[in-house]
Design a protein around this motif. Structure first.
Motif, PDB file in Angstrom:
ATOM      1  N   TYR A 200      21.137  13.848  -4.315  1.00  0.00           N
ATOM      2  CA  TYR A 200      21.329  12.321  -4.969  1.00  0.00           C
ATOM      3  C   TYR A 200      20.023  11.763  -4.344  1.00  0.00           C
ATOM      4  CZ  TYR A 200      25.142  12.164  -8.192  1.00  0.00           C
ATOM      5  OH  TYR A 200      26.194  12.450  -9.102  1.00  0.00           O
ATOM      6  N   GLU A 201      19.635  10.394  -4.733  1.00  0.00           N
ATOM      7  CA  GLU A 201      18.689   9.390  -4.168  1.00  0.00           C
ATOM      8  C   GLU A 201      19.399   9.208  -2.654  1.00  0.00           C
ATOM      9  OE1 GLU A 201      18.298   5.755  -6.168  1.00  0.00           O
ATOM     10  OE2 GLU A 201      20.517   5.734  -6.528  1.00  0.00           O
ATOM     11  N   TYR A 202      18.712   8.732  -1.756  1.00  0.00           N
ATOM     12  CA  TYR A 202      19.009   8.506  -0.371  1.00  0.00           C
ATOM     13  C   TYR A 202      19.470   9.605   0.380  1.00  0.00           C
ATOM     14  CZ  TYR A 202      18.248   3.960  -2.809  1.00  0.00           C
ATOM     15  OH  TYR A 202      17.719   3.086  -3.640  1.00  0.00           O
ATOM     16  N   ASP A 203      19.760  10.759  -0.132  1.00  0.00           N
ATOM     17  CA  ASP A 203      20.592  11.904   0.501  1.00  0.00           C
ATOM     18  C   ASP A 203      19.375  12.412   1.630  1.00  0.00           C
ATOM     19  OD1 ASP A 203      22.723  11.788  -0.339  1.00  0.00           O
ATOM     20  OD2 ASP A 203      22.526  13.535  -1.943  1.00  0.00           O
TER      21      ASP A 203
ATOM     22  N   GLY B 291      17.329  10.380   3.832  1.00  0.00           N
ATOM     23  CA  GLY B 291      16.545   9.159   4.335  1.00  0.00           C
ATOM     24  C   GLY B 291      16.373   8.153   3.337  1.00  0.00           C
ATOM     25  N   PRO B 292      16.086   7.105   3.685  1.00  0.00           N
ATOM     26  CA  PRO B 292      16.129   5.868   2.714  1.00  0.00           C
ATOM     27  C   PRO B 292      14.889   6.019   1.807  1.00  0.00           C
ATOM     28  CG  PRO B 292      15.232   5.282   5.176  1.00  0.00           C
ATOM     29  CD  PRO B 292      15.762   6.634   5.132  1.00  0.00           C
ATOM     30  N   LEU B 293      14.025   6.733   1.758  1.00  0.00           N
ATOM     31  CA  LEU B 293      12.866   6.876   1.038  1.00  0.00           C
ATOM     32  C   LEU B 293      12.805   7.881   0.180  1.00  0.00           C
ATOM     33  CD1 LEU B 293       9.911   5.842   3.581  1.00  0.00           C
ATOM     34  CD2 LEU B 293      11.369   4.322   2.005  1.00  0.00           C
ATOM     35  N   SER B 294      14.180   8.581  -0.031  1.00  0.00           N
ATOM     36  CA  SER B 294      14.340   9.663  -0.757  1.00  0.00           C
ATOM     37  C   SER B 294      14.699   9.597  -2.129  1.00  0.00           C
ATOM     38  CB  SER B 294      14.988  10.772  -0.103  1.00  0.00           C
ATOM     39  OG  SER B 294      16.287  10.267   0.267  1.00  0.00           O
ATOM     40  N   GLY B 295      14.496  10.543  -2.981  1.00  0.00           N
ATOM     41  CA  GLY B 295      14.818  10.356  -4.482  1.00  0.00           C
ATOM     42  C   GLY B 295      14.085  11.383  -5.237  1.00  0.00           C
ATOM     43  N   TRP B 296      14.203  11.163  -6.646  1.00  0.00           N
ATOM     44  CA  TRP B 296      13.662  12.315  -7.678  1.00  0.00           C
ATOM     45  C   TRP B 296      12.544  11.648  -8.075  1.00  0.00           C
ATOM     46  CZ3 TRP B 296      14.591  17.240  -7.997  1.00  0.00           C
ATOM     47  CH2 TRP B 296      15.664  17.854  -7.443  1.00  0.00           C
TER      48      TRP B 296
ATOM     49  N   TRP C 248       9.961  18.550 -11.688  1.00  0.00           N
ATOM     50  CA  TRP C 248      10.692  17.485 -10.942  1.00  0.00           C
ATOM     51  C   TRP C 248      11.036  17.797  -9.503  1.00  0.00           C
ATOM     52  CZ3 TRP C 248      12.833  12.967 -12.681  1.00  0.00           C
ATOM     53  CH2 TRP C 248      12.832  12.522 -13.843  1.00  0.00           C
ATOM     54  N   SER C 249      10.540  17.030  -8.721  1.00  0.00           N
ATOM     55  CA  SER C 249      10.600  17.448  -7.337  1.00  0.00           C
ATOM     56  C   SER C 249      11.268  16.415  -6.532  1.00  0.00           C
ATOM     57  CB  SER C 249       9.189  17.767  -6.852  1.00  0.00           C
ATOM     58  OG  SER C 249       8.201  16.638  -7.034  1.00  0.00           O
ATOM     59  N   TYR C 250      11.716  16.669  -5.659  1.00  0.00           N
ATOM     60  CA  TYR C 250      12.591  15.771  -4.578  1.00  0.00           C
ATOM     61  C   TYR C 250      11.841  15.268  -3.580  1.00  0.00           C
ATOM     62  CZ  TYR C 250      16.688  13.482  -2.211  1.00  0.00           C
ATOM     63  OH  TYR C 250      17.528  12.638  -1.778  1.00  0.00           O
ATOM     64  N   THR C 251      11.708  13.805  -3.572  1.00  0.00           N
ATOM     65  CA  THR C 251      10.694  13.413  -2.394  1.00  0.00           C
ATOM     66  C   THR C 251      11.234  12.736  -1.118  1.00  0.00           C
ATOM     67  OG1 THR C 251       8.682  11.955  -1.929  1.00  0.00           O
ATOM     68  CG2 THR C 251      10.365  11.417  -3.703  1.00  0.00           C
ATOM     69  N   CYS C 252      10.922  12.928  -0.043  1.00  0.00           N
ATOM     70  CA  CYS C 252      11.516  12.261   0.899  1.00  0.00           C
ATOM     71  C   CYS C 252      10.710  10.885   1.524  1.00  0.00           C
ATOM     72  CB  CYS C 252      11.931  12.963   2.217  1.00  0.00           C
ATOM     73  SG  CYS C 252      12.803  14.504   1.777  1.00  0.00           S
ATOM     74  N   SER C 253       9.371  10.762   0.815  1.00  0.00           N
ATOM     75  CA  SER C 253       8.853   9.627   1.319  1.00  0.00           C
ATOM     76  C   SER C 253       8.404   8.920  -0.309  1.00  0.00           C
ATOM     77  CB  SER C 253       7.450  10.091   1.761  1.00  0.00           C
ATOM     78  OG  SER C 253       6.854  10.835   0.890  1.00  0.00           O
ATOM     79  N   LEU C 254       8.519   7.526  -0.145  1.00  0.00           N
ATOM     80  CA  LEU C 254       8.586   6.571  -1.138  1.00  0.00           C
ATOM     81  C   LEU C 254       7.492   6.949  -2.243  1.00  0.00           C
ATOM     82  CD1 LEU C 254      10.149   4.182  -2.188  1.00  0.00           C
ATOM     83  CD2 LEU C 254       8.468   2.783  -0.955  1.00  0.00           C
TER      84      LEU C 254
ATOM     85  N   GLN D 146       8.450   7.068 -10.383  1.00  0.00           N
ATOM     86  CA  GLN D 146       9.280   7.053 -11.617  1.00  0.00           C
ATOM     87  C   GLN D 146      10.020   6.007 -12.010  1.00  0.00           C
ATOM     88  OE1 GLN D 146      12.967   9.472 -10.598  1.00  0.00           O
ATOM     89  NE2 GLN D 146      13.464   8.827 -12.649  1.00  0.00           N
ATOM     90  N   GLU D 147      10.141   4.927 -11.220  1.00  0.00           N
ATOM     91  CA  GLU D 147      10.493   3.564 -11.422  1.00  0.00           C
ATOM     92  C   GLU D 147       9.748   2.833 -12.302  1.00  0.00           C
ATOM     93  OE1 GLU D 147      14.252   2.514  -8.733  1.00  0.00           O
ATOM     94  OE2 GLU D 147      12.173   2.432  -7.887  1.00  0.00           O
ATOM     95  N   GLY D 148       8.353   3.546 -12.526  1.00  0.00           N
ATOM     96  CA  GLY D 148       7.359   2.669 -13.470  1.00  0.00           C
ATOM     97  C   GLY D 148       6.566   2.070 -12.329  1.00  0.00           C
ATOM     98  N   GLY D 149       6.588   2.178 -11.281  1.00  0.00           N
ATOM     99  CA  GLY D 149       5.861   1.514 -10.236  1.00  0.00           C
ATOM    100  C   GLY D 149       6.491   0.209  -9.622  1.00  0.00           C
ATOM    101  N   GLY D 150       7.464  -0.290 -10.525  1.00  0.00           N
ATOM    102  CA  GLY D 150       7.818  -1.734  -9.888  1.00  0.00           C
ATOM    103  C   GLY D 150       8.857  -1.714  -8.750  1.00  0.00           C
ATOM    104  N   GLY D 151       9.612  -0.457  -8.717  1.00  0.00           N
ATOM    105  CA  GLY D 151      10.383  -0.429  -7.512  1.00  0.00           C
ATOM    106  C   GLY D 151       9.980  -0.225  -6.096  1.00  0.00           C
ATOM    107  N   GLN D 152       9.176  -0.971  -5.567  1.00  0.00           N
ATOM    108  CA  GLN D 152       8.682  -0.755  -4.194  1.00  0.00           C
ATOM    109  C   GLN D 152      10.001  -0.712  -3.349  1.00  0.00           C
ATOM    110  OE1 GLN D 152       5.793   0.442  -3.069  1.00  0.00           O
ATOM    111  NE2 GLN D 152       5.391   0.937  -5.209  1.00  0.00           N
TER     112      GLN D 152
END
Lengths: 179, 290
Positions: A125-128, A130-135, A161-167, A173-179
């Motif tokens: 899942y997201e945040y699994d 570190g705090p900047l991680s997600g799909w 689709w890849s899992y990232t640990c940096s923002l 993916q959120e459309g650039g809006g969710g910084q």
């Protein structure tokens, strides 16, 4: 007494409304999907789901997830597969169909502006990590600039689709809006 | 229990409540829950306990079912609700958190019986008179309001103001009682503050008379409680008895680490029950000799 009857009707109406909005499916029903056969003239796309970056940052990983052993050690959640592209399919439809067919649990968040955000795939899942991680996803190597249900595909597209640990990619993916 | 020294009794409830809040292990929570319920039954009587269980158990079930609506993690999928999986893990987590909530509810109920307003003012009166007053007022707020509400309701009924019609009319009458209650509550809190000030509450050099004597039993059990608390707290914080819910339920390990954290907690939970049981037994024994 008339008032009471009225109240009873209102309550009944609300109960019916709630029950009509609830849809219960068994596990098999939910995962039952039909994949079109690939013919010579059908348009297709390729889908890959990987979590290599999470494995590289295993030190930050959610301890409970790590202990459960559900994380694939080779980083492959869904190996590169070819899927038939139907009329009007976006990345979301392709992903949903593929995940249901392979019985990989996937959780989406449907935001109020109509966008779809992938919260977790295959227990990751997201945040699994570190705090900047997600799909996040890319099409033909291009990091996504919009929500996955808004991106139209064309024949031969390569979705990863890849899992990232940096923002960086994650916010895309959120459309650039969710910084 | 009720004749225990306020400080010892407060320490007991404080440690049990803090430890219950810190753990999510089902065995620890179950132990805490059952001992709280038992103690509540002993202190308030079986009838009252059954009454409160009649509404606390449905609340517990509701809270249990609330979690899987919002959390969809977990490997054991029971069914799909509107396209979202309802998992065994989420249900288990909901059950544990509702167990924690209700055991706190029962511990606080026992706290309210054992540590009366007088004892609270005795405990905190010297440290911080304001805190003592606020604590005792807020802890007694709900029972007090409830009593007053019943009074107002009776008075309204006797006046004949009450609606005789259907359910809606009766509800409306209750609402008018409620608005009277609110007015009364505001007024009484102002009155109470003024009367306390008029008595010189909280002024320096003011002494308070209290009847509590520290016996040897209080000291011994107080030291014992402190010791148990100081052992359990760091063990729980360093994860000796952990239980993970997501993504899969882990099995309960009856290891040395688990028992190391569980045994002192068990003793803490059993302590008030043993104390109360011992007192009752003594009472029975001496009355049978008369």
């Amino acid at each position: 007494m008339k008032k009471d009857l009225f109240v009873a009707f209102v309550i009944l109406f609300v109960v019916i409304l709630i029950f009509s909005g609830v849809e219960i499916q068994s596990v098999d029903e939910y995962y039952l999907t039909h994949l079109d056969d690939i013919r010579e003239d059908s348009e297709t796309v390729f889908l890959t789901v990987r979590c290599d970056e999470a494995l590289e940052h295993i030190g930050q990983m959610n301890v409970e997830l790590l202990a459960s052993g559900l994380l694939p050690s080779n980083g492959v959640i869904l190996a590169r597969t070819e899927y038939v592209l139907r009329e009007g399919d976006s990345v979301y439809e392709i992903l949903d169909r593929a995940m249901r067919h392979n019985r990989i649990p996937t959780e989406y968040v449907y935001s109020s502006d109509g966008g779809v955000y992938v919260k977790g795939m295959g227990h990751l899942y997201e945040y699994d990590c570190g705090p900047l991680s997600g799909w996040s996803f890319s099409v033909n190597g291009e990091p996504a600039q919009s929500s996955c249900n808004r991106l139209e595909l064309s024949d031969g597209d390569e979705i990863v689709w890849s899992y990232t640990c940096s923002l960086g990619l994650f916010s895309a993916q959120e459309g650039g809006g969710g910084q | 229990m009720t004749n225990l020294h306020p400080l010892t009794a407060f320490g007991l409830f404080f440690s049990v409540i803090v430890l219950t809040m810190l753990t999510m292990h089902p065995v620890l929570l179950l132990t805490s829950y059952f001992s709280a319920v038992l103690l509540c039954g002993v202190l308030r009587g079986a009838r009252h306990l059954l009454k409160s269980l009649a509404y606390s158990i449905p609340v517990m079930l509701m809270l249990t079912l609330l979690n899987p609506i919002f959390v969809h993690r977990g490997t054991h999928i029971l069914f799909f609700l509107n396209g979202n999986p309802v998992t065994l893990e989420a249900v288990a987590y909901g059950a544990s958190s509702s167990l924690m909530l209700l055991s706190l509810f029962y511990w606080f109920q026992c706290f309210g019986i054992v540590i009366t307003e007088e004892k609270l003012t005795y405990l905190f009166g010297r440290v911080s008179p304001r805190l003592a007053l606020v604590l005792s007022m807020s802890l007694s707020l709900l029972p007090c309001l409830r009593r007053k509400f019943l009074e107002i309701d009776d008075a309204q009924r006797a006046l004949g103001v009450y609606g005789k019609g259907g359910y809606v009319d009766r509800l409306r009458a209750k609402l008018s009682s409620l608005s009277i209650l609110l007015t009364w509550a505001l007024e009484s809190s102002v009155e109470r503050a003024r009367s306390m000030r008029a008595r010189g509450y909280g002024l320096p050099g003011r002494t308070a008379y209290s009847l509590y004597r520290r016996t040897r039993r209080d000291v011994v059990s107080g030291v014992l409680l402190l010791l148990l608390f100081c052992v359990t707290l760091p063990l729980l914080l360093s994860g000796w008895a952990t239980f993970s819910y997501y993504p899969t339920l882990c099995s309960i390990t009856w290891s040395f680490h688990f028992w190391g954290a569980y045994a002192p907690l068990c003793m803490l939970c059993a302590f008030p029950l043993l104390l109360e049981g011992g007192e009752r037994f003594k009472w029975r024994y001496w009355t049978s000799k008369i």
